[in-house]
Design an enzyme around this catalytic site. Structure first.
Site, PDB file in Angstrom:
ATOM      1  N   TYR A 142       0.852  -1.192   0.000  1.00  0.00           N
ATOM      2  CA  TYR A 142       0.000   0.000   0.000  1.00  0.00           C
ATOM      3  C   TYR A 142       0.884   1.236   0.000  1.00  0.00           C
ATOM      4  O   TYR A 142       1.825   1.345   0.773  1.00  0.00           O
ATOM      5  CB  TYR A 142      -0.882   0.005   1.254  1.00  0.00           C
ATOM      6  CG  TYR A 142      -1.803   1.202   1.356  1.00  0.00           C
ATOM      7  CD1 TYR A 142      -2.838   1.389   0.445  1.00  0.00           C
ATOM      8  CD2 TYR A 142      -1.644   2.134   2.373  1.00  0.00           C
ATOM      9  CE1 TYR A 142      -3.697   2.483   0.552  1.00  0.00           C
ATOM     10  CE2 TYR A 142      -2.502   3.231   2.495  1.00  0.00           C
ATOM     11  CZ  TYR A 142      -3.521   3.395   1.576  1.00  0.00           C
ATOM     12  OH  TYR A 142      -4.372   4.473   1.680  1.00  0.00           O
ATOM     13  N   ASP A 237       9.322   2.909   0.177  1.00  0.00           N
ATOM     14  CA  ASP A 237       8.255   3.555   0.935  1.00  0.00           C
ATOM     15  C   ASP A 237       8.404   3.170   2.402  1.00  0.00           C
ATOM     16  O   ASP A 237       8.102   2.043   2.800  1.00  0.00           O
ATOM     17  CB  ASP A 237       6.899   3.109   0.370  1.00  0.00           C
ATOM     18  CG  ASP A 237       5.725   3.785   1.078  1.00  0.00           C
ATOM     19  OD1 ASP A 237       5.966   4.541   2.039  1.00  0.00           O
ATOM     20  OD2 ASP A 237       4.578   3.550   0.650  1.00  0.00           O
ATOM     21  N   LYS A 298       3.753   9.115   8.905  1.00  0.00           N
ATOM     22  CA  LYS A 298       3.445   8.578  10.241  1.00  0.00           C
ATOM     23  C   LYS A 298       4.384   9.128  11.326  1.00  0.00           C
ATOM     24  O   LYS A 298       4.208  10.252  11.746  1.00  0.00           O
ATOM     25  CB  LYS A 298       3.379   7.051  10.168  1.00  0.00           C
ATOM     26  CG  LYS A 298       2.238   6.628   9.199  1.00  0.00           C
ATOM     27  CD  LYS A 298       1.900   5.171   9.168  1.00  0.00           C
ATOM     28  CE  LYS A 298       0.605   4.921   8.418  1.00  0.00           C
ATOM     29  NZ  LYS A 298       0.730   4.483   7.052  1.00  0.00           N
TER      30      LYS A 298
HETATM   31  C1  LIG Z   1       0.033   4.811   5.633  1.00  0.00           C
HETATM   32  C2  LIG Z   1       0.837   4.539   4.436  1.00  0.00           C
HETATM   33  C3  LIG Z   1       0.792   5.371   3.293  1.00  0.00           C
HETATM   34  C4  LIG Z   1      -0.191   6.489   3.157  1.00  0.00           C
HETATM   35  O1  LIG Z   1      -0.013   7.483   4.104  1.00  0.00           O
HETATM   36  P1  LIG Z   1      -1.262   8.476   4.398  1.00  0.00           P
HETATM   37  O2  LIG Z   1      -0.671   9.483   5.334  1.00  0.00           O
HETATM   38  O3  LIG Z   1      -2.323   7.631   5.024  1.00  0.00           O
HETATM   39  O4  LIG Z   1      -1.676   9.070   3.106  1.00  0.00           O
HETATM   40  C5  LIG Z   1       1.687   5.128   2.276  1.00  0.00           C
HETATM   41  N1  LIG Z   1       2.550   4.095   2.335  1.00  0.00           N
HETATM   42  C6  LIG Z   1       2.603   3.266   3.395  1.00  0.00           C
HETATM   43  C7  LIG Z   1       3.600   2.154   3.411  1.00  0.00           C
HETATM   44  C8  LIG Z   1       1.736   3.440   4.468  1.00  0.00           C
HETATM   45  O5  LIG Z   1       1.759   2.579   5.487  1.00  0.00           O
END
Ligand SMILES: *Cc1c(COP(=O)(O)O)cnc(C)c1O
Length: 464
Positions: A142, A237, A298
Site C-alpha cells: 500500500y 516507501d 506517520k
Molecule cells: C500509511 C501509508 C501510506 C499512506 O499514508 P497516508 O498518510 O495515510 O496518506 C503510504 N505508504 C505506506 C507504506 C503506508 O503505510
C-alpha cells in the site's frame, strides 16, 4: 452520556460510513467503532469513559506514546505564533536536517502533508527524472490512495474485497505493473521485457499493509540490482516503517546502518546542514544497499499531518522550483506539524527503540505461547518491533506474499479482536494491519495485554 453506538449512528448520517478513513468503521470485524475522546501514553478512552491499552498508536505515529508532554508543548508553543504562514520557516530546515542525519541518502527532503502525497510525488519525480512512464509495484503493498498506486494495494482495499477502486480510469494504472511480492524471478522477467521503459520500482521497505510480510533475503537487494542495471530508480516507501523499526527505519535495520541517536544537531546549529558529503563511500560502506528515493510519514509527523520524501540532491533538484517536476502544498511544512515531527525525532533516542523492541518481543512471545497452547495454526511475521499475526490452516506454512496473506481465517481474528477489546485492549480492526507499540507501553499496560492474550486466543481457537 453519549455512547459510541449513538455517536456512530449520528456520524453515519453526516459522513459516508461514519468515518473519514474506511478501516475505522470496523467493517471487517463487525460491531461499533469506539469513538475516542482522549489519548494519553499507551491508553485511549472512548466516549463512554472506557479505557483501552492501545495497539493502534494512530496507525504508527505515536512512537513515544500519545500526547507526549514535550511534543504537546512544542505544538502549543508553535500554535501561539500562528497556525500557518504559507512561507518558509527555520523549523522545516531543522526537520529536514534531522531526517538527513538519520538517513543520509536523503540529502534533501521535501515535506508534504500525507504519505499519499509523498509516494505520489516520489513516483512523479522518478518519471520526471528518468523520462519514462512505467512503474512497478508489488501486490499487497500500500502506498496511499493516489490513482496510479491503487492497484492491488493491500489492507483497507483487501478488507473491502475490492480489486482496486471504482473511479480510477483504466489508463491511469495502465503504466503500473503489479508483481507478486518476494518473487525475484517475476521481477527479473518484468525488467527483461520492459526494463528500458520502467521509471521506478516502488516497494514498501517491508510490507506492513497486508499484515507484516518481510522481504525474503536478497529481495530488496534484487530490486536495487535490476533498477540500477536498467537505469530506473528504486523508491523505498518507509511511510510506516520509517523511524519506527529503527532510528534509520527498516532500511537501517536491514542494511545495518545505525545513526547515532538522537540524530539532531544542537539548537544553534539546527538550521545548518549536517555533513552531506561522502555518505556513499564513508558511512554507508557497510550498508548492503540503498534506495534512490525514500518516502516517510506517520512517525515523522509525530501525530500531525506531515510526510516527506528524500533523495540525493541530484534527484531532488528535479522538483520545482529548481526543476521541471511540479509539486506544491498550501499546508506543506506546516509549523505545528514540523514542530511535532522535529520534537518527536529529537526524543526518539536509542532507549525509545530498545524499549519498543523489548515490549514487542514480550507480546510476540505471549502470542506464540497461547497459540501453541490452544493448537491454533498460525504464522507470526515480524521485522524488529513490527509484527502481525495470521491465523488459520491456510497460513500455517508461512506468509510471504499477498495471496498467502489472504488465505488467513478472518473469523479467528474477529473473535480474537473482540475478546481483546472486551478485556480493554484496542487492536487494529483488521487482520491485514500491523500492531503498534510505543515507548509509553510500560509494564502496567503490558500486563493488561499479556493477561488478555490467552483468553482471546482461546476465543480464536473456538471461532468457526
Ligand atoms: C500509511 C501509508 C501510506 C499512506 O499514508 P497516508 O498518510 O495515510 O496518506 C503510504 N505508504 C505506506 C507504506 C503506508 O503505510
Amino acid at each position: 452520556m453519549t455512547t459510541s453506538k449513538d455517536a456512530f449512528t449520528r456520524a453515519q448520517v453526516a459522513i459516508p460510513g461514519g468515518v473519514n478513513s474506511p478501516v475505522r468503521a470496523f467493517g471487517s470485524v463487525g460491531g461499533t467503532p469506539r469513538f475516542i475522546r482522549k489519548a494519553q501514553g499507551p491508553y485511549v478512552w472512548d466516549d463512554e469513559g472506557n479505557k483501552y491499552v492501545d495497539l493502534v498508536c494512530t496507525w504508527g505515529p505515536s512512537l513515544l506514546g500519545h500526547a507526549h508532554p514535550e511534543v504537546i508543548e512544542a505544538v502549543r508553543e508553535a500554535a501561539n505564533s500562528g497556525l500557518s504562514f504559507g512561507a518558509p520557516t527555520d523549523t522545516e530546515t531543522a526537520l529536514a536536517n534531522a531526517i538527513t542525519a538519520r538517513v543520509p541518502v536523503a540529502e534533501k527532503v521535501r515535506m508534504v502533508s500525507t504519505g499519499t502525497e509523498a509516494t505520489m510525488t516520489a513516483v512523479r519525480l522518478a518519471r520526471g527524472y528518468t523520462g519514462r512512464d512505467m512503474i512497478v509495484k508489488f501486490a499487497g503493498c500500500y502506498h496511499g490512495h493516489s490513482d496510479g498506486l491503487l492497484a492491488a494495494a493491500g489492507s483497507g482495499v483487501a478488507t473491502q474485497g475490492l480489486p482496486g477502486s471504482a473511479g480510477i480510469p483504466r489508463g491511469t494504472t495502465a503504466d503500473t505493473i503489479v508483481l507478486p511480492y518476494n518473487d525475484i524471478d517475476a521481477l527479473r522477467q518484468a525488467f527483461e521485457k520492459y526494463g528500458e521503459k520502467i521509471a521506478c520500482v516502488i516497494t514498501e521497505s517491508s510490507p506492513a499493509n497486508m499484515g507484516i510480510v518481510p522481504p525474503v533475503d536478497g529481495f530488496n537487494q534484487a530490486i536495487r540490482q535490476v533498477t540500477t542495471a536498467a537505469g530506473a530508480l528504486m523508491i523505498m516507501d518507509e511511510v510506516l516503517t520509517g523511524f519506527r523499526v529503527s532510528g534509520a527505519g527498516f532500511w537501517g535495520w536491514e542494511a545495518g546502518y545505525k545513526p547515532t541517536l538522537p540524530a539532531t544537531l544542537p539548537p544553534e546549529a539546527e538550521a545548518q546542514a549536517p555533513a552531506r558529503s561522502n555518505w556513499a563511500k564513508g558511512e554507508l560502506a557497510e550498508a548492503s544497499y540503498y534506495p534512490d528515493i525514500f518516502t516517510f510519514g506517520k512517525v515523522v509527523g509525530g501525530g500531525m499531518p506531515l510526510a516527506a520524501l528524500g533523495a540525493s540532491a541530484k534527484i531532488m533538484d528535479y522538483l520545482a522550483p529548481l526543476g521541471p517536476v511540479y509539486q506544491a502544498g498550501t499546508l506543506s511544512g506546516n509549523p505545528l506539524a514540523t514542530a511535532a515531527g522535529l520534537k518527536t525525532l529529537q526524543l526518539a533516542d536509542q532507549g525509545v527503540y530498545d524499549h519498543v523492541d523489548k515490549v514487542s518481543a514480550q507480546l510476540q512471545q505471549a502470542l506464540r505461547d497461547a497459540l501453541e497452547a490452544e493448537g491454533v495454526p498460525y504464522t507470526l511475521n515480524s521485522v524488529g518491533n513490527l509484527f502481525s499475526l495470521f491465523m488459520g490452516e491456510g497460513v500455517a506454512d508461512g506468509v510471504r506474499n499477498y495471496d498467502q496473506s489472504k488465505a488467513q481465517d478472518e473469523a479467528r481474528y474477529t473473535a480474537f479482536f473482540h475478546a481483546m477489546l472486551a478485556a480493554g485492549v484496542a487492536l487494529p480492526p483488521s487482520c491485514y494491519e500491523a500492531w503498534f507499540l510505543s515507548a509509553a507501553h510500560d509494564q502496567e499496560a503490558m500486563d493488561v495485554i499479556l493477561n488478555a492474550v490467552p483468553g482471546a486466543i482461546r476465543a480464536a481457537a473456538q471461532a468457526r
